[in-house]
Enzyme design. Structure first.
Site: not given
Length: 235
Positions: A119, A178
């Site tokens: 992330d 993602d």
């Protein structure tokens, strides 16, 4: 400038609707709708910033049951609020917005050392990336350099993919769709630093994702887990 303001208003999710009465009254000009949306966004963002100003290291996460839930730099959404402040500053130039954007960006800095998930793009590109874009602050770029190295450390050349999370009983080598959104961070850092390997990693990850993440109807899987020996996905 109008286009830029439109995008920021939409991203802030606070742009009011222009209502038309049952009698067919003239619709409010979109420019005024956008300006009002940005003004409301700024007001809400500053209220949020002030509410956590004295809570060191805390960042807003969500609002549930009339309670503000917070997080620290480790949360995948940690860079979103600083990024919102930077976007608002980009069309307003308000010194108070700038001060809070800098404050909350600093609270994300330790994310540059995170190597346990994918992330880093969400965390650092939204916060430090926008800050660097708007101010040219070289210290922001230094943070991003460390973060890019941390993200690149999750790439396995044999798998040709950036691993999203750690191995578990459920996943051997999990990759979520993602992850594609973090490739922008690597591409930008390749351009800024000249580290071509970042581009290679982004390209290999994208190509492998294109092959295995999409169904025949072009919808995509959220997670694909790969066999660490064969490199093949577990379907």
């Amino acid at each position: 400038m109008k286009c830029k303001k439109t995008m920021i208003a939409i991203c802030a999710f606070l742009m009011p609707l222009a209502f038309v009465s049952c009698g067919g009254a003239k619709q409010e000009p979109m420019e005024l709708v956008i300006e009002r949306g940005l003004a409301n966004s700024k007001q809400q963002a500053l209220l949020m910033a002030k509410s956590l100003e004295d809570k060191d290291g805390e960042l807003p996460r969500t609002f549930e049951d009339s309670i503000l839930k917070t997080c620290n730099y480790r949360a995948w959404i940690s860079g979103f609020f600083p990024g919102t402040l930077w976007y608002l500053f980009s069309v307003d130039s308000d010194k108070e917005l700038l001060s809070y954007a800098q404050m909350y960006t600093e609270r994300v800095e330790e994310a540059k050392h995170v190597t346990t998930n994918h992330d880093l793009g969400f965390m650092l590109n939204c916060s430090f990336g926008n800050g660097y874009r708007l101010t040219g602050n070289e210290q922001y770029l230094d943070v991003m350099k460390t973060g890019a190295q941390s993200l690149a450390s999750r790439f396995n050349p044999n798998m040709q993919l950036i691993k999203s999370w750690e191995t578990s009983k459920k996943w051997q080598y999990p990759v979520i769709i993602d992850n594609m959104m973090n490739l922008e961070f690597l591409c930008f850092m390749a351009k800024e630093t000249g580290v071509v390997n970042y581009l290679d990693i982004a390209n290999q990850h994208a190509q492998k994702t294109l092959i295995n993440h999409f169904r025949p109807d072009y919808s995509c899987y959220h997670v694909v887990s790969y066999d660490t020996i064969t490199g093949m996905p577990h379907f």
